[in-house]
Design an enzyme around this catalytic site. Structure first.
Site, PDB file in Angstrom:
ATOM      1  N   CYS A 199       0.853  -1.205   0.000  1.00 62.56           N
ATOM      2  CA  CYS A 199       0.000   0.000   0.000  1.00 62.56           C
ATOM      3  C   CYS A 199       0.883   1.248   0.000  1.00 62.56           C
ATOM      4  CB  CYS A 199      -0.919  -0.006   1.219  1.00 62.56           C
ATOM      5  SG  CYS A 199      -1.882   1.517   1.331  1.00 62.56           S
TER       6      CYS A 199
ATOM      7  N   ASP B  95      -5.263  -3.977 -13.338  1.00 61.59           N
ATOM      8  CA  ASP B  95      -6.028  -3.569 -14.535  1.00 61.59           C
ATOM      9  C   ASP B  95      -6.791  -4.699 -15.227  1.00 61.59           C
ATOM     10  OD1 ASP B  95      -4.805  -1.136 -14.053  1.00 61.59           O
ATOM     11  OD2 ASP B  95      -3.314  -1.355 -15.647  1.00 61.59           O
TER      12      ASP B  95
ATOM     13  N   GLY C  13      -9.536  -6.300  -8.748  1.00 62.00           N
ATOM     14  CA  GLY C  13     -10.086  -5.355  -7.778  1.00 62.00           C
ATOM     15  C   GLY C  13     -11.134  -4.450  -8.403  1.00 62.00           C
ATOM     16  N   ARG C  14     -10.649  -3.353  -9.015  1.00 61.37           N
ATOM     17  CA  ARG C  14     -11.581  -2.328  -9.497  1.00 61.37           C
ATOM     18  C   ARG C  14     -12.503  -2.814 -10.605  1.00 61.37           C
ATOM     19  NH1 ARG C  14      -7.008   1.769 -10.781  1.00 61.37           N
ATOM     20  NH2 ARG C  14      -6.158  -0.270 -11.330  1.00 61.37           N
TER      21      ARG C  14
HETATM   22  C1  LIG Z   1     -10.293   1.704  -2.936  1.00 59.80           C
HETATM   23  C2  LIG Z   1      -9.114   0.770  -2.922  1.00 59.80           C
HETATM   24  C3  LIG Z   1      -8.722   0.198  -1.723  1.00 59.80           C
HETATM   25  C4  LIG Z   1      -7.629  -0.685  -1.692  1.00 59.80           C
HETATM   26  N1  LIG Z   1      -7.304  -1.288  -0.507  1.00 59.80           N
HETATM   27  C5  LIG Z   1      -6.317  -2.246  -0.495  1.00 59.80           C
HETATM   28  C6  LIG Z   1      -6.054  -3.011   0.678  1.00 59.80           C
HETATM   29  O1  LIG Z   1      -6.696  -2.864   1.720  1.00 59.80           O
HETATM   30  N2  LIG Z   1      -5.040  -3.933   0.599  1.00 59.80           N
HETATM   31  C7  LIG Z   1      -4.315  -4.151  -0.548  1.00 59.80           C
HETATM   32  O2  LIG Z   1      -3.412  -5.000  -0.561  1.00 59.80           O
HETATM   33  N3  LIG Z   1      -4.563  -3.449  -1.659  1.00 59.80           N
HETATM   34  C8  LIG Z   1      -5.559  -2.536  -1.666  1.00 59.80           C
HETATM   35  N4  LIG Z   1      -5.862  -1.902  -2.841  1.00 59.80           N
HETATM   36  C9  LIG Z   1      -5.150  -2.284  -4.079  1.00 59.80           C
HETATM   37  C10 LIG Z   1      -5.916  -3.415  -4.801  1.00 59.80           C
HETATM   38  O3  LIG Z   1      -5.973  -4.579  -4.013  1.00 59.80           O
HETATM   39  C11 LIG Z   1      -5.233  -3.760  -6.148  1.00 59.80           C
HETATM   40  O4  LIG Z   1      -3.926  -4.166  -5.886  1.00 59.80           O
HETATM   41  C12 LIG Z   1      -5.212  -2.576  -7.098  1.00 59.80           C
HETATM   42  O5  LIG Z   1      -6.464  -1.906  -7.129  1.00 59.80           O
HETATM   43  C13 LIG Z   1      -4.856  -3.023  -8.530  1.00 59.80           C
HETATM   44  O6  LIG Z   1      -5.751  -4.011  -8.995  1.00 59.80           O
HETATM   45  P1  LIG Z   1      -6.995  -3.656  -9.975  1.00 59.80           P
HETATM   46  O7  LIG Z   1      -6.443  -2.903 -11.135  1.00 59.80           O
HETATM   47  O8  LIG Z   1      -7.584  -4.969 -10.331  1.00 59.80           O
HETATM   48  O9  LIG Z   1      -7.933  -2.787  -9.163  1.00 59.80           O
HETATM   49  C14 LIG Z   1      -6.921  -0.988  -2.883  1.00 59.80           C
HETATM   50  C15 LIG Z   1      -7.335  -0.402  -4.093  1.00 59.80           C
HETATM   51  C16 LIG Z   1      -8.415   0.443  -4.118  1.00 59.80           C
HETATM   52  C17 LIG Z   1      -8.854   1.030  -5.442  1.00 59.80           C
END
Ligand SMILES: Cc1cc2nc3c(=O)[nH]c(=O)nc-3n(C[C@H](O)[C@H](O)[C@H](O)COP(=O)(O)O)c2cc1C
Length: 318
Positions: A103, A209, A231-232
């Site tokens: 993070c 992504d 995630g998103r």
């Molecule tokens: C609102 C938000 C909160 C997040 N909280 C965490 C978290 O608590 N722990 C963590 O390891 N990553 C956290 N992330 C990162 C996501 O787990 C992930 O690594 C990141 O969004 C990239 O993946 P994606 O493109 O599929 O969203 C967070 C991301 C977002 C957008």
């Protein structure tokens, strides 16, 4: 290394931890739409958990049978608190313990936690060791991190892989990049190759992504990954873990009904007094979009003061 990794299929799909997003309510909604193979909790601070602030943080560790298998993700600074928390997480029935070392939020990094551990490897190793002691081989221990701090630095994932962790999730960006550039899957592939050499028994999960299961399958195949974390992607498609998502054909009424289900579950889980209705604003756009009048309905949803009022607005729109 624990023998009981909770998922046997390959590639497996993981719902990413997202703080203030992927609580038990959202996880149940996603599970009902199309379930991932593995869930993560939001990240939970071990130093807070071992302090008078504990009751508030325990909410982040709430889960139901629908959300299994689920891994608890933790962060913090004090190895003793990591160890004690790991023992407790085993007793709570978690299928694994994941350490957040990625993070990049400024206040957290300034305090020496999460991505700051990329630059404080001695503490990172102490934390891994403490959690392994606390878990006592009963559940897998894993790490989620990035490619480096300011720059890509494969000595970092290399060091983690030497610790014999059960799973390493690599978000294909550096901490400095936050989420501002596209995820670098070629570098995730380099980490996978490192894994092949250093720790063939450690599962590698790629993250960054991915917007559909199909895209995830292609990436897993191309880069020989054990798992894909999304995630998103849930914000544009709550059925993102489905083979053939129907979401883009959903009618206005079907979308509103799914939001009603989410609000109802939120109300019965958290109660009006414990979590304000405004927390739901960030989810409104998942459901209330891409139909005539969506913008006006969203505006009306955001004006309400209670979940009952929100349910009335949504019912009236059906
Ligand atoms: C609102 C938000 C909160 C997040 N909280 C965490 C978290 O608590 N722990 C963590 O390891 N990553 C956290 N992330 C990162 C996501 O787990 C992930 O690594 C990141 O969004 C990239 O993946 P994606 O493109 O599929 O969203 C967070 C991301 C977002 C957008």
């Amino acid at each position: 290394m624990s023998r009981s990794f909770p998922v046997s299929n390959s590639p497996f799909f993981v719902l990413a931890p997202m703080d203030d997003v992927t609580d038990t309510v959202l996880r149940q909604i996603i599970a009902d739409c199309a379930t991932p193979d593995l869930f993560f909790t939001e990240f939970v601070n071990v130093d807070g958990l071992q302090s008078p602030g504990r009751p508030q943080l325990l909410k982040k560790l709430q889960f139901t049978a629908k959300e299994k298998p689920i891994i608890a993700q933790v962060w913090g600074k004090n190895p003793e608190n990591f160890k004690k928390t790991a023992q407790e997480l085993v007793d709570m029935g978690f299928a694994g313990i994941d350490l957040n070392m990625g993070c990049p939020v400024k206040a957290i990094v300034k305090n020496g936690c999460c991505a700051a551990l990329i630059n404080n490897r001695e503490l990172a190793l102490q934390i891994i060791d403490a959690v392994k002691q606390g878990a006592a081989g009963k559940v897998p221990v894993s790490v989620k991190t990035r490619l480096g701090f300011n720059e890509k630095d494969l000595s970092w994932p290399g060091l983690i892989l030497k610790q014999n962790v059960d799973m390493l999730t690599i978000h294909g960006r550096t901490a400095k990049e936050m989420s501002k550039v596209a995820a670098d899957w070629e570098s995730i592939d380099e980490v996978r190759k490192l894994r092949d050499r250093i720790a063939p028994q450690t599962k590698i999960v790629g993250n960054g992504d991915v917007m559909s299961r199909r895209q995830g399958l292609k990436l897993a195949k191309k880069y020989n990954l054990d798992g894909i974390m999304i995630g998103r992607g849930i914000f544009s498609d709550p059925f993102v873990f489905s083979d053939s998502s129907q979401w883009f054909e959903f009618s206005r009424e079907q979308k509103i009904r799914l939001f009603i289900k989410h609000v109802g579950l939120f109300a019965s889980t958290w109660g009006q007094s414990k979590r304000p209705v405004h927390v739901l604003n960030k989810f409104c756009k998942i459901y209330i979009q891409d139909f005539d009048g969506a913008k006006e309905l969203r505006e009306n949803c955001m004006k309400v003061e209670s979940t009952d009022e929100l349910l009335n607005v949504l019912d009236a729109a059906l």
